[in-house]
Write an enzyme that holds these catalytic residues in place. Structure first.
Site, PDB file in Angstrom:
ATOM      1  N   SER A 176       1.325  -9.922  -0.479  1.00  0.00           N
ATOM      2  CA  SER A 176       0.959  -8.502  -0.421  1.00  0.00           C
ATOM      3  C   SER A 176       1.331  -7.787   0.872  1.00  0.00           C
ATOM      4  CB  SER A 176      -0.540  -8.346  -0.666  1.00  0.00           C
ATOM      5  OG  SER A 176      -1.264  -9.107   0.281  1.00  0.00           O
TER       6      SER A 176
ATOM      7  N   ASP B 243     -16.950 -11.404  -4.447  1.00  0.00           N
ATOM      8  CA  ASP B 243     -17.628 -10.413  -5.294  1.00  0.00           C
ATOM      9  C   ASP B 243     -16.860 -10.153  -6.586  1.00  0.00           C
ATOM     10  OD1 ASP B 243     -15.826  -9.043  -3.256  1.00  0.00           O
ATOM     11  OD2 ASP B 243     -16.099  -7.459  -4.730  1.00  0.00           O
TER      12      ASP B 243
ATOM     13  N   GLY C  39     -15.934 -14.093   0.311  1.00  0.00           N
ATOM     14  CA  GLY C  39     -16.247 -12.792  -0.279  1.00  0.00           C
ATOM     15  C   GLY C  39     -15.822 -12.738  -1.729  1.00  0.00           C
TER      16      GLY C  39
ATOM     17  N   GLU D 193      -9.295 -14.094  -4.269  1.00  0.00           N
ATOM     18  CA  GLU D 193      -9.983 -13.439  -3.149  1.00  0.00           C
ATOM     19  C   GLU D 193     -10.518 -14.494  -2.184  1.00  0.00           C
ATOM     20  OE1 GLU D 193     -13.136 -11.035  -4.780  1.00  0.00           O
ATOM     21  OE2 GLU D 193     -13.958 -12.718  -5.900  1.00  0.00           O
TER      22      GLU D 193
ATOM     23  N   LYS E  19       0.810  -1.222   0.000  1.00  0.00           N
ATOM     24  CA  LYS E  19       0.000   0.000   0.000  1.00  0.00           C
ATOM     25  C   LYS E  19       0.845   1.275   0.000  1.00  0.00           C
ATOM     26  CE  LYS E  19      -4.518  -1.245   0.568  1.00  0.00           C
ATOM     27  NZ  LYS E  19      -4.485  -2.650   0.881  1.00  0.00           N
TER      28      LYS E  19
ATOM     29  N   SER F 158      -8.985   1.137   8.286  1.00  0.00           N
ATOM     30  CA  SER F 158      -8.492   0.663   9.570  1.00  0.00           C
ATOM     31  C   SER F 158      -7.215  -0.131   9.345  1.00  0.00           C
ATOM     32  CB  SER F 158      -9.544  -0.207  10.246  1.00  0.00           C
ATOM     33  OG  SER F 158      -9.957  -1.212   9.357  1.00  0.00           O
TER      34      SER F 158
HETATM   35  C1  LIG Z   1      -5.197  -3.721   0.712  1.00  0.00           C
HETATM   36  C2  LIG Z   1      -4.597  -5.070   0.737  1.00  0.00           C
HETATM   37  C3  LIG Z   1      -4.967  -6.053  -0.195  1.00  0.00           C
HETATM   38  C4  LIG Z   1      -6.035  -5.816  -1.250  1.00  0.00           C
HETATM   39  O1  LIG Z   1      -5.648  -4.801  -2.127  1.00  0.00           O
HETATM   40  P1  LIG Z   1      -6.685  -4.126  -3.141  1.00  0.00           P
HETATM   41  O2  LIG Z   1      -5.878  -3.141  -3.885  1.00  0.00           O
HETATM   42  O3  LIG Z   1      -7.778  -3.515  -2.325  1.00  0.00           O
HETATM   43  O4  LIG Z   1      -7.214  -5.219  -3.993  1.00  0.00           O
HETATM   44  C5  LIG Z   1      -4.315  -7.269  -0.152  1.00  0.00           C
HETATM   45  N1  LIG Z   1      -3.372  -7.543   0.776  1.00  0.00           N
HETATM   46  C6  LIG Z   1      -2.990  -6.632   1.692  1.00  0.00           C
HETATM   47  C7  LIG Z   1      -1.944  -6.999   2.666  1.00  0.00           C
HETATM   48  C8  LIG Z   1      -3.586  -5.361   1.706  1.00  0.00           C
HETATM   49  O5  LIG Z   1      -3.206  -4.456   2.620  1.00  0.00           O
END
Ligand SMILES: *Cc1c(COP(=O)(O)O)cnc(C)c1O
Length: 327
Positions: free
Chosen positions: A312, A218, A216, A212, A61, A86
């Site tokens: 991620s 979607d 969920g 996903e 992020k 959050s």
């Molecule tokens: C926000 C987040 C996601 C999902 O990312 P999107 O861009 O909303 O699809 C996946 N893994 C982590 C660790 C995140 O912080």
């Protein structure tokens, strides 16, 4: 829900990912790509893990947040940024704002984990609390933006956000070359759509899978039905992917560029967390495990191939982590 007709949207392109890469250079970490013989043996494939759990503030992020704030003009910088989250988006915005000298206000629920609130405040952000059962965080964010002249930066459905997130996949392809398949988790689809721009530019034949939580799906329903499907907030341990719907930008790109969206159960996520801990000595948060969980489940189709997995993030309360692994 109201959905803008996609024809009115100008979707970002790979050039925006390249521009984002230049903006974040020297500020974001170029995260490592790790391999594991055990993973290769298990899948019968060559697996490359892009480790965004080692990114600044512990998740990808930071990339989108820093890119978005870097484009602010002088007036926007002076008045500041507001974000509602959050989780990792809040910390990405708070850290980027501190680095760029921009005041930040983060709207967080009253019951947000104390550690996350503390971390956000440590980055120098002002935290505004709300009651998630009676108040609408988006409305609060918009009101603050209106009253104080703040710029609202959404967590995924924004060209600068998703282009920034796409720099992780760009780095992966630049480091390891073309891949046969790439697995990317999704909540609102910022990481997946950014990754799609990089994939179609750098490895056009690579199969691209979004993943996903099973509870969920979607995104899967949206891709298969051709329209944005909205669901109730899903119950899953993958708290980074508890989104209810894709964005207009993210869906536009996903619909065009992503081959399929798969799902993983909470049980599969815990098994992947255990794998990363035992075999690779890495703490990965449940949402960060989605990609590998799905790759494992379709190993029979990946034999002999070169496979990328984006991990991620790694932000999880250690008590929660221990409890999940002890199950
Ligand atoms: C926000 C987040 C996601 C999902 O990312 P999107 O861009 O909303 O699809 C996946 N893994 C982590 C660790 C995140 O912080």
């Amino acid at each position: 829900m109201d959905t803008l007709p996609l024809t009115n949207l100008v979707l970002p392109t790979y050039d925006d990912v390249v521009a984002a890469a230049a903006r974040i250079e020297g500020h974001a970490h170029k995260t490592p790509v790790l391999t594991s013989r055990t993973a290769n043996r298990e899948l019968g494939a060559e697996v490359f893990f892009k480790c965004e759990n080692y990114q600044r503030m512990g998740a990808f992020k930071f990339r989108g947040a820093f890119n978005a704030l870097s484009t602010f003009d002088a007036t926007q910088r002076k008045h500041g940024v507001v974000a509602f989250s959050s989780g990792n988006h809040a910390q990405g915005i708070a850290l980027s704002a501190r680095l760029l000298g921009i005041p930040a206000t983060i709207v967080m629920p009253h019951d947000a984990p104390a550690a996350k609130v503390a971390a956000t405040k440590e980055y120098g952000a002002t935290v505004v609390r709300y009651d998630r059962y009676t108040q609408d965080r988006e409305a609060i964010g918009r009101q603050l933006a209106h009253e104080q002249g703040l710029t609202l930066v959404p967590p995924y459905d924004h060209p600068h956000i998703l282009a920034g997130q796409g720099t992780a996949a760009k780095e992966l392809f630049e480091e390891v070359g073309a891949l046969d398949a790439l697995f990317v988790c999704l909540g609102g689809g910022g990481l997946l759509s950014g990754s799609a721009l990089a994939t179609r530019a750098l490895a056009p034949d690579c199969r691209l899978y979004g993943v996903e939580p099973e509870a969920g799906n979607d995104g899967q329903q949206s891709l298969r039905s051709g329209r944005i499907v909205k669901i109730e907030t899903p119950k899953t341990i993958a708290d980074g992917a508890q989104t209810q719907y894709l964005g207009n930008y993210t869906f536009g790109i996903i619909q065009r560029d992503v081959d399929d969206i798969l799902t993983a159960s909470d049980g599969q996520l815990v098994e992947a967390m255990r794998f990363f801990a035992e075999r690779m000595k890495m703490v990965v948060e449940p949402t960060g495990c989605l990609g590998f969980a799905a790759a494992r489940a379709m190993a029979s189709e990946l034999k002999g191939q070169r496979v990328g997995v984006i991990i991620s993030g790694g932000n999880i309360d250690l008590g929660t982590y221990a409890a999940l692994l002890a199950r």
